[in-house]
Design an enzyme around this catalytic site. Sequence first.
Site, short mmCIF file in Angstrom:
data_model
loop_
_atom_site.label_atom_id
_atom_site.label_comp_id
_atom_site.label_asym_id
_atom_site.label_seq_id
_atom_site.Cartn_x
_atom_site.Cartn_y
_atom_site.Cartn_z
N GLY A 12 0.81 -1.22 0.00
CA GLY A 12 0.00 0.00 0.00
C GLY A 12 0.85 1.26 0.00
N THR B 171 5.47 -7.01 3.79
CA THR B 171 5.18 -8.42 4.05
C THR B 171 5.05 -9.21 2.75
OG1 THR B 171 4.03 -7.83 6.09
CG2 THR B 171 3.54 -9.99 5.16
N CYS B 172 4.26 -8.72 1.82
CA CYS B 172 3.96 -9.48 0.60
C CYS B 172 5.23 -9.93 -0.11
CB CYS B 172 3.10 -8.62 -0.33
SG CYS B 172 2.86 -9.37 -1.94
N CYS C 46 3.08 -13.19 0.45
CA CYS C 46 2.56 -13.74 -0.82
C CYS C 46 3.63 -14.31 -1.75
CB CYS C 46 1.82 -12.65 -1.60
SG CYS C 46 0.97 -11.45 -0.58
N LYS D 57 5.91 -17.12 -0.29
CA LYS D 57 4.95 -18.22 -0.03
C LYS D 57 4.61 -18.97 -1.32
CE LYS D 57 0.99 -17.79 -0.85
NZ LYS D 57 0.00 -17.08 -0.09
N GLY E 282 -6.03 -22.07 11.87
CA GLY E 282 -6.68 -22.59 10.66
C GLY E 282 -7.11 -21.48 9.74
N TYR F 59 -5.60 -18.60 6.53
CA TYR F 59 -4.86 -18.69 5.27
C TYR F 59 -3.44 -19.25 5.52
CZ TYR F 59 -7.94 -15.31 2.74
OH TYR F 59 -8.97 -14.66 2.13
N GLU G 177 -1.93 -22.84 4.29
CA GLU G 177 -0.94 -22.82 3.20
C GLU G 177 0.38 -23.45 3.64
OE1 GLU G 177 -0.88 -18.72 1.86
OE2 GLU G 177 -2.59 -19.05 0.57
N ARG H 297 -8.65 -24.39 16.70
CA ARG H 297 -9.57 -24.37 17.85
C ARG H 297 -11.04 -24.54 17.44
NH1 ARG H 297 -9.05 -17.96 19.51
NH2 ARG H 297 -9.83 -17.10 17.54
N GLY I 279 -3.11 -15.42 13.34
CA GLY I 279 -3.56 -14.07 13.01
C GLY I 279 -2.44 -13.05 13.11
N ASP J 131 -3.08 -3.42 5.72
CA ASP J 131 -3.37 -4.27 6.89
C ASP J 131 -3.51 -3.47 8.18
OD1 ASP J 131 -3.01 -6.24 5.02
OD2 ASP J 131 -1.41 -7.29 6.07
N HIS K 122 -13.49 -26.49 -23.79
CA HIS K 122 -13.49 -27.91 -23.48
C HIS K 122 -12.17 -28.53 -23.89
CE1 HIS K 122 -15.39 -31.71 -22.60
NE2 HIS K 122 -14.93 -32.19 -23.74
N GLU L 267 -15.07 -24.87 -17.35
CA GLU L 267 -16.31 -24.89 -18.14
C GLU L 267 -17.49 -25.34 -17.28
OE1 GLU L 267 -16.70 -27.87 -21.30
OE2 GLU L 267 -15.06 -28.99 -20.40
P1 NDP Z 1 -6.31 -15.56 9.95
O1 NDP Z 1 -6.99 -14.51 10.71
O2 NDP Z 1 -6.72 -15.85 8.55
O3 NDP Z 1 -6.39 -16.93 10.76
C1 NDP Z 1 -5.98 -17.01 12.10
C2 NDP Z 1 -6.30 -18.41 12.59
O4 NDP Z 1 -5.79 -18.56 13.91
C3 NDP Z 1 -7.80 -18.68 12.67
O5 NDP Z 1 -8.01 -20.03 12.34
C4 NDP Z 1 -8.11 -18.40 14.14
O6 NDP Z 1 -9.19 -19.17 14.62
C5 NDP Z 1 -6.84 -18.89 14.80
N1 NDP Z 1 -6.56 -18.23 16.08
C6 NDP Z 1 -6.58 -16.90 16.33
N2 NDP Z 1 -6.24 -16.67 17.63
C7 NDP Z 1 -6.01 -17.87 18.18
C8 NDP Z 1 -5.65 -18.30 19.49
N3 NDP Z 1 -5.45 -17.43 20.46
N4 NDP Z 1 -5.51 -19.62 19.71
C9 NDP Z 1 -5.72 -20.53 18.72
N5 NDP Z 1 -6.08 -20.18 17.46
C10 NDP Z 1 -6.22 -18.88 17.19
O7 NDP Z 1 -4.79 -15.18 10.04
P2 NDP Z 1 -3.50 -15.70 9.32
O8 NDP Z 1 -2.42 -15.50 10.30
O9 NDP Z 1 -3.67 -17.05 8.72
O10 NDP Z 1 -3.34 -14.67 8.11
C11 NDP Z 1 -3.47 -13.27 8.32
C12 NDP Z 1 -4.10 -12.61 7.13
O11 NDP Z 1 -3.17 -12.51 6.08
C13 NDP Z 1 -5.27 -13.38 6.53
O12 NDP Z 1 -6.47 -13.16 7.19
C14 NDP Z 1 -5.28 -12.88 5.11
O13 NDP Z 1 -6.05 -11.71 5.05
C15 NDP Z 1 -3.83 -12.60 4.83
N6 NDP Z 1 -3.25 -13.70 4.05
C16 NDP Z 1 -3.72 -13.93 2.79
C17 NDP Z 1 -3.22 -14.95 2.02
C18 NDP Z 1 -3.76 -15.19 0.65
O14 NDP Z 1 -4.42 -14.31 0.11
N7 NDP Z 1 -3.54 -16.36 0.05
C19 NDP Z 1 -2.18 -15.83 2.50
C20 NDP Z 1 -1.76 -15.52 3.85
C21 NDP Z 1 -2.30 -14.49 4.57
P3 NDP Z 1 -10.71 -18.64 14.49
O15 NDP Z 1 -11.12 -18.88 13.08
O16 NDP Z 1 -11.43 -19.49 15.48
O17 NDP Z 1 -10.68 -17.20 14.87
#
Ligand code: NDP
Length: 458
Positions: free
Chosen positions: A17, A43-44, A49, A52, A176, A178, A182, A199, A268, A309, A442, A447
């Site tokens: 950005g 970061t990207c 990105c 990765k 769980g 992105y 990945e 979780r 996160g 972000d 095709h 498709e």
């Molecule tokens: P996300 O917010 O996508 O996922 C965080 C994960 O951690 C969720 O599953 C969340 O669970 C879990 N979590 C959060 N806090 C805790 C905790 N205290 N204990 C246990 N589990 C926890 O973050 P990421 O770090 O994966 O990625 C950050 C951001 O970066 C993404 O949201 C995305 O916008 C961007 N990104 C995009 C990509 C792409 O476009 N391909 C690739 C990588 C990143 P819950 O769901 O229950 O909250």
Amino acid sequence: MAEQYDFDLFVIGAGSGGVRASRVAGSLGARVAVAEEHYLGGTCVNVGCIPKKLLVYAAEFSDAFEDAAGFGWSVGERSFDWRRLIANKNEEILRLNGIYEGLLLQAGVRIFPRRATIVDAHTIECAGARYSTKYILIATGGWPMMPRIPGAELAITSNEAFFLERMPERVTIVGGGYIGVEFAGIFHGLGAQVTLVHRGKIFLRGFDDDLRTALAAEMRKRGIDLRFECRVARIERSASPDAGGAGVRVILDDGTAHESSLIMFATGRAANTRGLGCERVDLMLDAAGGVVVDNYSRSSVENIYAVGDVTNRITLTPVAIAEGRAVAETLFGKRAMRVDHANVASAVFSQPPLATVGLTESEAREKFGAVDIYKSEFRPLMHTLSGRGERTFMKLVVDRANDRVVGCHMVGAAAAEIVQGLAIAIQCGATKAQFDATIGIHPTAAEEFVTMREKASP
Ligand code: NDP
């Protein structure tokens, strides 16, 4: 322009950005400075990105080697060299850093390779000096967060995963989203035994439920150990480290424990606003520390803007780029420009990849009430000979009242490439009838999106 200031725009952070805003502002004749304490491209380019995706490509060769046999190939002995991959990746990133620098300099932007802080609404402190500026743009991005659990200091985040000395044999990933999904695919594809701990009931919250289920099934088929509805209770140093001498013992809250060479948290990311001087200008932050902005990315302080972000809107590179450009156009171009945050497509580069644009089925039901759902699930042609048991899943969500396709979702090879194209149709408000009137290419998987005739039963 405002000659009473040293700069017209001082950008803090040279990520996606910040760089775009700086370049556009510079090309519009503004006197621009950008400060970056880490690496050009943010970061990207450095720990997101781009590297990765390079690691994803590396990981996917293992599938290609396996699948080749069904097509008559014998693939000889193979080995994988993690250090070579990381060295080549680092070299490419260095090249990109140079390109970013060149682009900024070409646009007449002054680069400060230092941390900058806000002193007051028109003053920035950087590299031991103070600079006055008409506008400030905060584009400081985010940083990985880790929950406070005993032994967390033994864990890494994605930042470190890109620079590991050696390829880990057994990896535990927490989270769980992105990044967790990945990296589970990356380490698994490169030969590690992978456990992903999440979780919630199922990972990838916010994505269409059918996609989440389809991807979980595919990952399990490949041998990735998905542990849902559980958390890491604590981490200890392992009594039986792996061959490389590394290792931790991961104790889960369900009472089970396992050994791992590496534990990585992908729980996160938090907006980078700490220590920036926000309190000196009474900048309004949200509960998670993100800068609160309006539709034009303007903060609660009139001449301070924020993009990417750090604003906790949609934390994706192309969104940050669009926001950065819009701010520069608004301030120095001839028109006020805002970014439409609806229908932003995104992908998870898992194996197979997942991609999505528009509303999930449940979001659409909540918003429109009556929706029609079309689904298709099939074995991709490629795997009729490879023998791989992978399935492709596609889904369209249609607003029944006006026949508009409001959601498009896919898990399967090339999902990101396919959904990017369809995102244009969705953005244009295409109807299901228009999808149906489109003749497919095709034989492709794509498709299928124009040949879905049967509504799924509710
Ligand atoms: P996300 O917010 O996508 O996922 C965080 C994960 O951690 C969720 O599953 C969340 O669970 C879990 N979590 C959060 N806090 C805790 C905790 N205290 N204990 C246990 N589990 C926890 O973050 P990421 O770090 O994966 O990625 C950050 C951001 O970066 C993404 O949201 C995305 O916008 C961007 N990104 C995009 C990509 C792409 O476009 N391909 C690739 C990588 C990143 P819950 O769901 O229950 O909250």
